[in-house]
Design a protein around this motif. Sequence first.
Motif, PDB file in Angstrom:
ATOM      1  N   GLY A 265     -11.472 -99.708 -34.438  1.00  0.00           N
ATOM      2  CA  GLY A 265     -10.815 -98.590 -35.103  1.00  0.00           C
ATOM      3  C   GLY A 265     -11.042 -98.553 -36.606  1.00  0.00           C
ATOM      4  O   GLY A 265     -11.384 -99.565 -37.241  1.00  0.00           O
ATOM      5  N   ARG A 266     -10.808 -97.363 -37.188  1.00  0.00           N
ATOM      6  CA  ARG A 266     -10.952 -97.188 -38.625  1.00  0.00           C
ATOM      7  C   ARG A 266      -9.931 -98.039 -39.369  1.00  0.00           C
ATOM      8  O   ARG A 266      -8.790 -98.191 -38.952  1.00  0.00           O
ATOM      9  CB  ARG A 266     -10.761 -95.716 -39.007  1.00  0.00           C
ATOM     10  N   ALA A 280     -12.104-108.185 -38.164  1.00  0.00           N
ATOM     11  CA  ALA A 280     -12.968-107.297 -37.375  1.00  0.00           C
ATOM     12  C   ALA A 280     -12.939-105.877 -37.918  1.00  0.00           C
ATOM     13  O   ALA A 280     -13.969-105.190 -37.953  1.00  0.00           O
ATOM     14  CB  ALA A 280     -12.538-107.318 -35.911  1.00  0.00           C
ATOM     15  N   HIS A 281     -11.771-105.414 -38.355  1.00  0.00           N
ATOM     16  CA  HIS A 281     -11.666-104.060 -38.905  1.00  0.00           C
ATOM     17  C   HIS A 281     -12.374-103.961 -40.257  1.00  0.00           C
ATOM     18  O   HIS A 281     -13.041-102.965 -40.547  1.00  0.00           O
ATOM     19  CB  HIS A 281     -10.199-103.674 -39.061  1.00  0.00           C
ATOM     20  N   ILE A 282     -12.223-104.982 -41.080  1.00  0.00           N
ATOM     21  CA  ILE A 282     -12.867-104.982 -42.394  1.00  0.00           C
ATOM     22  C   ILE A 282     -14.385-104.977 -42.237  1.00  0.00           C
ATOM     23  O   ILE A 282     -15.094-104.208 -42.898  1.00  0.00           O
ATOM     24  CB  ILE A 282     -12.398-106.198 -43.218  1.00  0.00           C
ATOM     25  N   GLN A 283     -14.894-105.812 -41.344  1.00  0.00           N
ATOM     26  CA  GLN A 283     -16.337-105.881 -41.130  1.00  0.00           C
ATOM     27  C   GLN A 283     -16.867-104.582 -40.539  1.00  0.00           C
ATOM     28  O   GLN A 283     -17.918-104.077 -40.961  1.00  0.00           O
ATOM     29  CB  GLN A 283     -16.673-107.056 -40.202  1.00  0.00           C
ATOM     30  N   ALA A 284     -16.129-104.018 -39.574  1.00  0.00           N
ATOM     31  CA  ALA A 284     -16.575-102.771 -38.948  1.00  0.00           C
ATOM     32  C   ALA A 284     -16.627-101.635 -39.957  1.00  0.00           C
ATOM     33  O   ALA A 284     -17.519-100.773 -39.893  1.00  0.00           O
ATOM     34  CB  ALA A 284     -15.652-102.414 -37.788  1.00  0.00           C
ATOM     35  N   GLU A 285     -15.689-101.623 -40.904  1.00  0.00           N
ATOM     36  CA  GLU A 285     -15.683-100.561 -41.908  1.00  0.00           C
ATOM     37  C   GLU A 285     -16.907-100.672 -42.825  1.00  0.00           C
ATOM     38  O   GLU A 285     -17.472 -99.651 -43.250  1.00  0.00           O
ATOM     39  CB  GLU A 285     -14.393-100.622 -42.719  1.00  0.00           C
TER      40      GLU A 285
END
Length: 297
Positions: A265-266, A280-285
């Motif tokens: 997710g964002r 995981a969210h920080i890396q995906a962003e």
Amino acid sequence: MSETALALADAERTDLSDLVDTECYPLEDFNGPRMQDVIGRVQDDLAEDGCAVLRGFMRPAALQRASAEGRELARKTFFSSARVNAWFTRDDPSLGDDDPRRIFMDRTSGFVTRDMIPADMVIQQIYVSPAMKRLVAACIGEDEVFEYADPFAGLVQNVLPPGTSQPWHYDTNEYIVTMMTEKPEVGGEFEYCPNIRSAAGENYDRVGAVIRGEDMATSKTLRLEPGDLQLFKGRYSLHRVTEVGGERERHTAIFAYSQQPGVVGRLERTRQLYGRVSEAHIQAERERVERADGLLD
């Protein structure tokens, strides 16, 4: 404790007959005429209306257990209140005052995230089952669907106490699968505007008329009962949950599957909804690629 109570979420488990009413929904005979008739009806409903419901999907005993587990889970709920528009974007003063992107509504969100839902709970067992993924994939016309890689958002329980609601919004994923486990005494009804936007555009004029309450004809009301499984095109259909009344909360399990593996997710929306983010969210962003359809959310 019974064997069923000890069952854990198992990504290899294909037999859901202790949880799902397989007399009505014979998952074990997936290619048989009865199950194919169910899938065909769901596909037709999604194509025509953006929404389909498998009534009484859960067995009564399993639903009773899921409801009790949901009430226990609700103690872990993270609540946040905010003023949001339907796209979860920030205010843009360069837009006109009547632009729907400048209409902000009160939202109180209550969620229990997947990392807090034990593996022996009914909704975890259903979420990871290959039988469930096969059903969802067939209903939306895909060869395969995947669990979210997101450590929080793949499976969540939404909690709406009396006095709260969810204002008009869209979902990030094209399809969403939900199941109410606790119904409020009053209100908490699901309203939606089928396919009001598309990959071709946002349709701001019509969306704005709905949000402002000028258009009362476009939206539909769906009355769900605990144990009903709902499949919904939430990325293209504006929707909301009306204010909950009475003494009882509204609990809904949200099963998030994606058409591609690795979905996370964002970052900002995750922070708003769940009050925290993971690495995981920080890396995906950092690696985020904008959606091909060009829609805001």
